[in-house]
Design a protein around this motif. Sequence first.
Motif, short mmCIF file in Angstrom:
data_model
loop_
_atom_site.label_atom_id
_atom_site.label_comp_id
_atom_site.label_asym_id
_atom_site.label_seq_id
_atom_site.Cartn_x
_atom_site.Cartn_y
_atom_site.Cartn_z
N THR A 1 0.84 -1.19 0.00
CA THR A 1 0.00 0.00 0.00
C THR A 1 0.88 1.24 0.00
OG1 THR A 1 -0.09 -0.11 2.40
CG2 THR A 1 -1.94 -1.03 1.21
N PRO A 2 0.40 2.34 -0.61
CA PRO A 2 1.20 3.55 -0.63
C PRO A 2 1.41 4.13 0.76
CG PRO A 2 -1.01 3.98 -1.44
CD PRO A 2 -0.89 2.49 -1.28
N ASP A 3 2.67 4.41 1.08
CA ASP A 3 3.00 5.07 2.34
C ASP A 3 2.35 4.37 3.52
OD1 ASP A 3 4.22 7.11 3.82
OD2 ASP A 3 2.33 8.17 3.99
N TRP B 1 7.27 -17.78 -4.89
CA TRP B 1 7.49 -16.37 -5.21
C TRP B 1 6.20 -15.56 -5.19
CZ3 TRP B 1 11.97 -13.69 -5.78
CH2 TRP B 1 13.15 -14.44 -5.84
N ASP B 2 5.06 -16.22 -5.22
CA ASP B 2 3.79 -15.48 -5.16
C ASP B 2 3.71 -14.71 -3.85
OD1 ASP B 2 3.25 -16.74 -7.51
OD2 ASP B 2 1.61 -17.98 -6.74
N GLY B 3 3.52 -13.40 -3.93
CA GLY B 3 3.39 -12.59 -2.72
C GLY B 3 4.69 -12.33 -2.00
N ALA B 4 5.83 -12.65 -2.61
CA ALA B 4 7.13 -12.41 -1.97
C ALA B 4 7.71 -11.08 -2.45
CB ALA B 4 8.10 -13.54 -2.29
N SER B 5 8.12 -10.25 -1.50
CA SER B 5 8.70 -8.95 -1.84
C SER B 5 9.81 -8.63 -0.86
CB SER B 5 7.63 -7.85 -1.83
OG SER B 5 7.01 -7.76 -0.56
N GLY C 1 7.87 -0.56 1.56
CA GLY C 1 7.19 -1.37 0.56
C GLY C 1 6.46 -2.58 1.09
N HIS C 2 6.20 -2.64 2.40
CA HIS C 2 5.55 -3.85 2.93
C HIS C 2 4.09 -3.93 2.49
CE1 HIS C 2 2.86 -2.22 6.03
NE2 HIS C 2 3.80 -1.36 6.35
N PRO C 3 3.51 -5.13 2.47
CA PRO C 3 2.13 -5.30 2.01
C PRO C 3 1.11 -4.77 3.01
CG PRO C 3 3.36 -7.38 1.92
CD PRO C 3 4.16 -6.42 2.73
N ALA C 4 -0.13 -4.72 2.55
CA ALA C 4 -1.25 -4.40 3.43
C ALA C 4 -1.84 -5.69 3.98
CB ALA C 4 -2.31 -3.63 2.66
#
Length: 404
Positions: A4-6, A307-311, A354-357
């Motif tokens: 999510t942004p910021d 790798w799906d959902g990996a960041s 850059g973490h997910p929501a």
Amino acid sequence: MPPTPDATLPGAGAPDRGRADACPGALRLHTADDGALARVRLPGGLLTEPQALALAEAAVALGDGGLEVTSRGNVQLRGLAAGCGAELGARLRAVGLLPSDTHERVRNIVASPGPGTGHADVRAWARELDAKLCTSPWATGLSGKFLFVLDDGRGDVAALNADVTLIAGPAGTALLRLGNAPTARPVPADRAVDAALAAAREFLDALRAAGRTAWHLREVPELLEPGAAELPAFAAAPPALGALPGGLAVGLRFGRCGAAAWRALVDAAEGELRLTPWRAVVLPGAPAERLAGLGAAGFRTATGTAWDGASACTGLPGCAKSLADVRADAARALAAAPAAGLPVHWSGCERRCGHPAGEWVDALATGQGYRVTVAGAPQGRGTAVDVTNEEMAEAVAEARRTTK
């Protein structure tokens, strides 16, 4: 889900907006440990083949030769010389990637990538919105983080928690959502872009009248007027990777590839590339037989893998704040103990860029290893575990198997 942004972690409190945002752009470069960084906004994630090739040429001539797709479907160039801004700007202007020097950081527009059009072709919305943003003097007052989202009605990008969201409906209708409001305003589809711009301007006007500073609508919920329409359920699902009806979709590992792989991507395209907030690229019209070559070039060509959902954030050596080369550590972990399930994000420091929501596995570098937690989890599922580098792969795999 893409990041999510910021985004801020639960319990982190309200962000401090007493300063201007520091988002880099194509002209305002960010200084990193590996050189300067430029972020080129691509409204709707849309690129022509000549534009895509121009980015690869700039990456080789001015930077480290790599290209990064961001969580908003933009492109970053890294390792740039501090004095290359004028040449980079000239290269981008020559191919139409810098239509306004004064507005380049506010061209933050994410659109449903397709293939397929849902209830509307949101590419037309994206181009109209971009053109009107760039000719609106007031729009320079928006933060470089302020985000417009254009959803074709399938809900794939509507869940990105944008500042202004347009959702296409049937028979020429649309919904306008402000911030994270639970309801939306019905608007005619042919006036949807003007309604989105008016909402952004009202936000700036309200801030000015109240003497306040904010980057996002969700930071000032008292300024938001509730809509009259219930929001549809959001699918929030990226396009599958591989051969799709109407084209191909491939993913970039940690959102990055070299210029040679990028050129292979352009060679496989049929005129247009669509960058997605899931750090993937959709190639409308590209035939299935080109998929094998893209796999050989290093792109992800199938879903259903670890790798799906990996960041991961940039980490060392690109970021001085990082305590580890998180991308290298993450790649080894995904190979050593592959597991699907919850999204996972590796961070080199407490900022967790850059973490997910939602609910996700937080793998945070500590300097002695990693602290693995299920973030955003219901009470009782977010216990932190400190592990060594050698233990991290299995700890992450186990945490990803947590049932939502």
